[in-house]
Write an enzyme that holds these catalytic residues in place. Structure first.
Site, PDB file in Angstrom:
ATOM      1  N   LYS A 157       1.205  -1.520  -0.120  1.00  0.00           N
ATOM      2  CA  LYS A 157      -0.234   0.070  -0.265  1.00  0.00           C
ATOM      3  C   LYS A 157       0.844   1.240  -0.070  1.00  0.00           C
ATOM      4  CE  LYS A 157      -3.797   1.817   2.654  1.00  0.00           C
ATOM      5  NZ  LYS A 157      -4.365   2.125   3.906  1.00  0.00           N
ATOM      6  N   SER A 197      -9.381   2.484   3.631  1.00  0.00           N
ATOM      7  CA  SER A 197      -8.161   2.852   2.611  1.00  0.00           C
ATOM      8  C   SER A 197      -7.463   2.251   1.231  1.00  0.00           C
ATOM      9  CB  SER A 197      -8.045   3.881   3.165  1.00  0.00           C
ATOM     10  OG  SER A 197      -6.895   3.650   4.843  1.00  0.00           O
ATOM     11  N   SER A 250      -9.733  -0.219   7.560  1.00  0.00           N
ATOM     12  CA  SER A 250      -8.989   0.174   6.538  1.00  0.00           C
ATOM     13  C   SER A 250      -9.177  -1.519   5.608  1.00  0.00           C
ATOM     14  CB  SER A 250      -8.705   0.975   6.372  1.00  0.00           C
ATOM     15  OG  SER A 250      -9.535   2.620   6.572  1.00  0.00           O
TER      16      SER A 250
END
Length: 503
Positions: free
Chosen positions: A85, A170, A194
């Site tokens: 990420k 997210s 998330s």
């Protein structure tokens, strides 16, 4: 050769790991399969912000040499391609401070456009040591603030199950990459859900470890007392493998806890007989989609059929979780994001007057959701409101944690929905922030209490994935993995993949 009908890029780490160790496939082949998916679908799904193809192939060749030399003992991730990420820094400067071709770090924000880090985060260091192959950096909500991955400065991520819908956030770029066969696993961060929420909406496994189990060193901070790194994978066993590589004490992170790391894989015996599993009545919230509730309750029934004792429990402060989180998290974000001022690093507006440069840099560099949370947090921390809001929220946080601890003395783990809805249409909730925030109602109390939680697919509703959440005691990831694994084996959703998996 494996008889798995899925294409190579859509298989599990466990499956391709066996192929690697039998020398039936090479790490280069696995890497090329993932890169082919990224080239085919990456731009359309908008899942990656940066891809390091040459570096990945070179690392795969090095892994193949180690495999050929027999250096694969007790290294289940050797040669396995993964995605990071883009909230984790990756080393992209040499010792002289010059760019060395490494991947940039943006945190999904214009204010860090082109930023190259002089060091790597702990997650990347541990995965590199384990022999995993870094493919690239995945798209994410700006500074990890969001539930839909629509807040990225670089555009929304699309869900591979239905490209008109969100993948969750997210960590939506990471969940999409795993679901779409672009990586065998990915890292995410979970501040209020998330990892688990995008795992639910994208049909993959997502685990938020106990706060302190995995180092936060090298994670771009959002809310420091809530943020936690964890894996997104295609099976619970894969999740246990990756967690085993990520977990452990890190002296560079003052919140990292010095506890032994269990053998998570060894605990996956498929058995839940004798376990007491609690179902909090407050987690079946008003407005939950009927298909979601039906799938989750069917999942609970499956575990009961496996011999687990199911008991209803109550966590009455759950309804205060949303308000508590949206005071604490923005307050910490306000403090953490003060460093982005156009002076030290990242984007600068270039104004001659310092105050003007501060204001324009932050005005131009931050997106609407980041500005919203910074303003909320600054207000909550301001003179005259600190005691009324921030201190009160911390008191309620203690109450929520105490309720979890009390209930978890009587049961071994909790079962709940991960998200009250399946993936929704892109743009459907962007005009109503409060409606968007409700997507995390079932996940954020777990962050407030610092507990571990995992989302495992429990079927489809309206053709889109639904997640069953298992919540455990602090540092008892073993039990929630055990419950999730037993469910996965019995439920028949282990090969749940989006339509592209069969192309």
């Amino acid at each position: 050769m494996s008889t798995d009908p899925l294409p190579l890029a859509d298989r599990t780490i466990t499956d391709v790991g066996e192929l690697l160790h039998r020398r039936d496939v090479s790490s280069r082949e696995l890497t090329e399969a993932c890169l082919a998916r990224i080239r085919r679908d990456g731009e359309r799904l908008n899942s990656f912000l940066a891809v390091g193809e040459e570096r990945a192939l070179a690392a795969a060749d090095a892994a193949d040499a180690k495999l050929a030399a027999g250096d694969d003992a007790d290294r289940p991730l050797l040669g396995i391609p993964y995605a990071l990420k883009d909230i984790f820094v990756t080393r992209a400067l040499d010792d002289a401070g010059q760019p060395d071709g490494g991947l940039p770090t943006t945190a999904g924000s214009r204010i860090l456009a082109g930023y190259r880090s002089p060091y790597a985060g702990d997650a990347e260091e541990r995965l590199t040591a384990a022999g995993a192959i870094l493919l690239g950096k995945t798209n994410c909500d700006e500074f990890a603030m969001g539930s839909s991955n629509e807040n990225s400065a670089y555009g929304p991520v699309h869900n591979p199950w239905d490209e008109s819908t969100v993948p969750g956030g997210s960590s939506g770029g990471s969940s999409t990459a795993v679901a779409a066969g672009q990586a065998f696993f990915a890292t995410g961060t979970d501040t209020g859900g998330s990892i688990r929420q995008p795992a639910s909406l994208s049909g993959v496994i997502g685990l938020k470890p106990t706060y302190g189990r995995v180092s936060r060193y090298g994670m771009v901070a959002f809310a420091s007392s809530l943020d936690q790194c964890g894996p997104l994978t295609r099976s619970v066993r894969d999740c246990a493998l990756v967690l085993g590589a990520l977990a452990g004490h890190d002296p560079q992170d003052s919140t990292s806890v010095d506890l032994p790391v269990p053998d998570y894989v060894a605990a996956l015996d498929g058995e839940v007989r004798g376990l007491r599993l609690g179902v909090p009545r407050e987690y079946f919230v008003a407005g939950m989609e009927p298909g979601v509730e039906a799938a989750v309750r069917a999942g609970i029934a499956t575990l009961e059929g496996l011999g687990a004792e199911i008991v209803e429990v109550s966590l009455p402060s759950t309804e205060m979780g949303l308000a508590t989180y949206y005071i604490i998290a923005p307050a910490e974000a306000s403090a953490n994001l003060a460093r982005y001022d156009g002076v030290k690093y990242g984007y600068s507006a270039g104004e001659e007057v310092l105050l003007d440069n501060y204001l324009r840099t932050r005005g131009d560099g931050f997106g609407a959701e980041v500005k919203r949370r910074v303003m909320l947090g600054t207000y909550a921390l301001s003179a005259g409101y600190y005691d009324a809001y921030y201190v009160k929220a911390q008191q309620v946080r203690t109450l929520i944690k105490d309720e979890f601890d009390a209930v978890l003395t009587d049961v071994d783990a909790l079962l709940a929905p991960t998200s009250p809805s399946v993936a929704f249409k892109i743009g459907a909730k962007t005009e109503d922030p409060l409606l968007m925030y409700l997507n995390d109602a079932c996940t954020l109390p777990v962050n407030i209490a610092g507990l571990p939680g995992i989302s495992v697919p429990c079927g489809l509703a309206d053709g889109l994935p639904v997640g069953l959440q298992v919540i455990g005691r602090a540092f008892d990831e073993v039990t929630i993995l055990r419950v999730a694994d037993a469910y996965e084996r019995a439920a028949g959703f282990a090969d749940l993949r989006p339509p592209t998996a069969h192309d």
